[in-house]
Design an enzyme around this catalytic site. Structure first.
Site, short mmCIF file in Angstrom:
data_model
loop_
_atom_site.label_atom_id
_atom_site.label_comp_id
_atom_site.label_asym_id
_atom_site.label_seq_id
_atom_site.Cartn_x
_atom_site.Cartn_y
_atom_site.Cartn_z
N HIS A 49 28.92 28.25 53.79
CA HIS A 49 29.17 28.74 52.42
C HIS A 49 29.22 27.65 51.37
CE1 HIS A 49 30.11 33.04 52.77
NE2 HIS A 49 30.45 32.74 54.01
N LYS A 100 35.64 33.66 37.35
CA LYS A 100 35.43 33.10 38.69
C LYS A 100 36.51 32.05 38.89
CE LYS A 100 31.20 31.92 37.44
NZ LYS A 100 30.31 32.21 38.56
N ARG A 101 36.67 31.52 40.12
CA ARG A 101 37.62 30.44 40.30
C ARG A 101 37.32 29.30 39.32
NH1 ARG A 101 41.56 30.88 44.55
NH2 ARG A 101 42.01 28.73 43.93
N LYS A 151 31.79 24.59 38.63
CA LYS A 151 31.41 25.85 37.97
C LYS A 151 31.34 25.68 36.45
CE LYS A 151 33.38 28.91 41.57
NZ LYS A 151 32.39 29.96 41.89
N THR A 160 28.39 35.63 43.75
CA THR A 160 28.26 37.08 43.88
C THR A 160 28.68 37.75 42.58
OG1 THR A 160 30.46 37.11 44.90
CG2 THR A 160 28.55 37.26 46.38
N LYS A 212 27.27 41.22 40.35
CA LYS A 212 28.06 42.32 39.79
C LYS A 212 27.74 42.50 38.31
CE LYS A 212 31.74 40.66 42.77
NZ LYS A 212 32.98 39.85 42.72
C1 LIG Z 1 33.12 38.48 42.85
C2 LIG Z 1 34.42 37.79 42.76
C3 LIG Z 1 34.48 36.41 42.86
C4 LIG Z 1 33.26 35.54 43.03
O1 LIG Z 1 32.75 35.22 41.77
P1 LIG Z 1 31.65 34.05 41.58
O2 LIG Z 1 31.27 34.22 40.15
O3 LIG Z 1 30.52 34.39 42.50
O4 LIG Z 1 32.30 32.78 41.87
C5 LIG Z 1 35.72 35.80 42.77
N1 LIG Z 1 36.84 36.52 42.58
C6 LIG Z 1 36.81 37.86 42.47
C7 LIG Z 1 38.08 38.61 42.25
C8 LIG Z 1 35.60 38.54 42.56
O5 LIG Z 1 35.60 39.88 42.46
#
Ligand SMILES: *Cc1c(COP(=O)(O)O)cnc(C)c1O
Length: 836
Positions: free
Chosen positions: A366, A557-558, A563, A665, A669
């Site tokens: 990952h 995101k984190r 990032k 991911t 979304k």
């Molecule tokens: C989808 C999701 C992530 C991953 O987000 P990235 O933009 O791919 O880093 C992290 N936290 C939550 C709560 C999510 O639903």
């Protein structure tokens, strides 16, 4: 999907009158509340139990079918499952969401209010844990026999609040009011051993064997949650292990009078499943963390052996019954543990055991960040798992012999591939162990897999090219469209029918409607309504007023330097400076929405949050800005909050340094929900752009080869600072203390890091990013053009359903097939008794 016939218990009936009756029964007899005294929490629990009863029939039917058919079962091992709330998802998958909403409305209640009562099980940090949750949804929907195995953390990911613009953490007491979705299965408790030492002995057949004499034993108690697929009868199991003390009291110590000492031992055991480590993409290195990993992996493998036994399958056929997938290296100790179970406990010879092990395991990598590759210091490993260290040495000796034969005389390669890092203090390398013990190794996006082959796992690729494949991540459209975005779901289903929910490729059918002005108007209204909802939520919670007609520019995101949330922050300041320089400038209004948690020990990430909130504190109240810019940091980004945010976004910020984000991911979304992406050529962004076409994607920044080349040629960020006026003004404004009440020291660590190191190439990408954002603003002004692009983004998001991902894993790695489930009736139950 209705089953009103009376061969089914009333407790499982999906009929609206029966739902109402069950709901009221549960309020009285489960919650013990009379309606006048009940609050929304009681109503939530009464409804949860109503739904749980409906799941139970499907769960039992599934378990019964799997037991009799002994088909290949996927065991997904993951230290994290970021499930999000269950109630709404189960209503959707059962097909009774609308009926239930009506039923509670007739009682004067609002279903959404009840749904928000649920404390989400936040048993994950971010993308990796959420991927595991999407995967078990898809496995159930595709009717594939599967078990998710993990840890039932008593405290999940911390709850984030903001205090004076800084992140503050609170413990996540998600089990406080009980958990109606789980069933404890104490009868399947297993013992997990720790520490101690090993000794050799000769068995009855005169064979030399090893016995492990542990220092202590902890119990693993399974807690099962049913995972229902969408509009199918399959309900798979998420089995999470809770640690308990082997004895309530250590009677030895108790008799010696050390009561407190005995109780302390109990607490030490239970600490194993107490808390999720809140580090995303970085190593914790803590002994308790290794113990957690071994705890759940050993419990899960023992559980598989128990299942094998009740099905009468010999252990030699373990790999035919189970496909065991390692979600990153957190469960990689499983390779050594299965060897121990097969060799020490089931007395198989080494070569047979190794063959079974390699055929059973698959490993998903990952990360591309070297600091996130797990390794355990040898003394620590020896202390916790002495027998496993011996087994790893044996695996390593045989493995390195193989490498020696293939790559004669290449000592450096041997040192790189060894399961033991001997460069300085010695470490066990978990990724090497996972690679050696798996028949399949995969990355999570095309670029990521290529970089694994060329770089991170190059030596393993050269040894075993046939083990490598790509499985681009995906997300479940049930949670991330149907549940999160009911307006869009209604519009799409009216246009295309409902087939797209299980076959997301059908969204391509929307392309035919792009030229239909009426359809575009309806699409735009859905987005506008979602934005108004989010704006109202933000105003209610944070007291910030938002213009729903501004661009909703979202990065959730984190929080991590790679990032690059601080790159977005620099852009906000650049726009602010334009307004200050030219108060009447015609700027497209924007609302910047940020969300995400920082690891509590990650200073720079916490400073990035402070920078964003500090910019908001200035910009949001400056009369010169006149509502053209708003900056919002939404606290406690979670699955629940994500469900509000993704559907309301216009612009998806996916701006990691090229070559750093394995897949992402969140990007998927956003795309499904009709946001346009501004992104680098990183992770799955590349594949999103391929699907939607370059004309429907805002691309900027250095490519991965350019990043590598710039890094190799001696990157000097200061040169970019000196060359770009806009960049210099932005950095100088932060450095001056303008966003910190004149305190120039506050953001100095961040500014200095950018000017003198900038390991993530923000300054190199700044001009390109700002120019691309100007293009975004100009396209947004042509509302019709924007809407066409948004529709095409959704229409072309089919590839990113986790159903597609899971089908690829099933075909190319697991060899697993769907097993449709017939619902058991009351008659089946009666006749089962008669046969006994
Ligand atoms: C989808 C999701 C992530 C991953 O987000 P990235 O933009 O791919 O880093 C992290 N936290 C939550 C709560 C999510 O639903």
């Amino acid at each position: 999907m209705t089953n009103t016939d009376r061969r089914v218990s009333e407790r499982a009936s999906l009929d609206k009158r029966d739902l109402r009756r069950s709901f009221l029964d549960n309020l009285l007899y489960v919650q013990g509340k009379f309606p006048k005294l009940a609050n929304n929490a009681d109503y939530y629990l009464a409804l949860a139990h109503t739904v749980r009863d409906r799941l139970m029939q499907r769960w039992i039917s599934t378990a019964s079918a799997y037991t009799s058919q002994a088909s290949r079962t996927v065991c997904y091992l993951s230290a994290e499952f970021l499930m999000g709330p269950h109630l709404g998802n189960n209503l959707i998958n059962l097909g009774i969401y609308d009926e239930t909403a009506k039923m509670v409305a007739e009682l004067g209640l609002d279903l959404e209010d009840l749904l928000y009562q649920e404390e989400e099980p936040g048993l994950g940090n971010g993308g990796l844990g959420r991927l595991a949750a999407c995967f078990i949804d898809s496995l159930a929907t595709l009717e594939v026999p599967a078990l998710g195995y993990g840890i039932r953390y008593e405290y999940g990911i911390f709850h984030q609040t903001l205090v004076d613009g800084w992140q503050a953490e609170k413990t996540d007491k998600w089990l406080r009011y009980g958990n109606p979705w789980e069933i404890a299965r104490p009868e399947w408790t297993v013992e997990i051993r720790f520490g101690g030492h090993t000794e050799q002995y000769v068995d009855e057949q005169q064979r030399l064997r090893v016995r492990w004499l542990p220092a202590r034993v902890v119990l693993g108690v399974p807690h099962d949650t049913p995972i229902l697929g969408y509009h199918v009868n399959t309900a798979n199991t998420l089995r999470l292990w809770k640690a308990e003390a082997a004895e309530s009291f250590d009677f030895g110590q108790f008799n010696r009078g050390d009561y407190a000492g005995a109780v302390t031992q109990k607490i030490v055991s239970e600490n194993l499943s107490k808390v999720l480590y809140p580090n995303d993409e970085q190593e914790a290195g803590k002994e308790l963390r290794l113990q957690q990993q071994y705890f759940f992996v050993s419990a899960s493998l023992q559980d598989m052996l128990r299942i094998l036994k009740i099905q009468g399958v010999p252990v030699e056929n373990f790999h035919e019954k189970f496909a065991v997938q390692l979600n990153d290296t957190h469960p990689a100790i499983g390779v050594a543990e299965l060897m121990r179970l097969l060799v020490d406990e089931h007395l198989l010879v080494w070569d047979t055991a190794w063959d079974i092990t390699c055929k059973s395991f698959g490993y998903t990598n990952h990360t591309l960040m070297p600091e996130a590759l797990e390794r355990w210091s040898l003394p620590l490993f020896q202390r916790v798992l002495p027998r496993h260290l011996e087994i790893i040495y044996e695996i390593n000796a045989r493995f390195l012999d193989q490498v020696r034969l293939r790559f004669f005389g290449d000592e450096q390669r041997l040192a790189r591939m060894s399961l033991i890092d001997e460069h300085g203090p010695r470490y066990v390398r978990m990724a090497n162990l996972a690679c050696a013990g798996s028949h399949a190794i995969n990355g999570v996006a095309d670029l990521h897999t290529e970089l694994l082959k060329q770089d991170v796992l190059k030596d393993f690729y050269e040894l075993w090219p046939e083990k490598f494949s790509n499985k681009t991540n995906g997300v479940t459209p049930r949670r991330w469209i149907v549940l999160a975005n009911p307006r869009l779901t209604a519009l799409i289903s009216e246009t295309l029918g409902e087939g797209w929910i299980k076959d997301l490729g059908q969204l391509r059918g929307l392309e035919r409607h792009v030229e239909n002005a009426d359809f575009r108007a309806r699409w735009a209204k859905v987005k506008r309504d979602n934005k108004a909802d989010l704006a109202a939520h933000i105003t209610r919670r944070l007291g910030i007023s938002i213009n729903p007609d501004s661009i909703f520019d979202v990065q959730v995101k984190r929080i991590h330097e790679y990032k690059r949330q601080h790159l977005a922050a620099l852009h906000i300041i650049a726009l602010y400076l334009r307004i200050k320089a030219n108060p009447n400038i015609d700027l497209t209004p924007r609302t910047f929405i940020f969300g995400g948690k920082a690891a509590p020990g990650y200073f720079m990430a916490k400073l990035m949050i402070k920078l964003i909130t500090a910019i908001g504190d200035v910009v949001n109240v400056d009369p010169a800005v006149r509502d053209r810019l708003k900056v919002v940091f939404m606290p406690n980004f979670s699955v629940t909050n994500g469900q509000r945010i993704y559907p309301a976004a216009d612009l998806s910020e996916q701006i990691s340094t090229a070559g750093k984000e394995a897949s992402g991911t969140g990007n998927m979304k956003f795309q499904m929900n009709g946001a346009l992406t501004i992104g680098t050529m990183d992770g799955a962004n590349i594949e999103i752009q391929q699907e939607v076409g370059a004309e429907n994607f805002f691309q900027f920044g250095l490519s991965t080869p350019e990043v590598y080349a710039l890094g190799a040629s001696g990157y000097r960020p200061m040169e970019y600072y000196q060359r770009s006026d806009a960049l210099r003004e932005v950095i100088d404004l932060i450095a001056s203390g303008f966003f910190s009440r004149g305190d120039a020291s506050l953001f100095k660590p961040l500014v200095d890091n950018l000017l003198y190191h900038d390991p993530y190439f923000l300054l190199a990408d700044f001009d390109s990013y700002v120019a691309c954002q100007d293009e975004v603003a100009s396209v947004y002004r042509d509302a019709d053009r924007w809407t066409r692009m948004a529709i095409l983004n959704s229409a072309r998001s089919g590839k990113f359903s986790s159903d597609r991902t899971i089908l690829q894993y099933c075909d190319e790695i697991w060899g697993a097939k769907s097993v449709p489930i017939r619902l058991l009736t009351q008659e089946d139950v009666e006749s089962a008794f008669e046969q006994q």
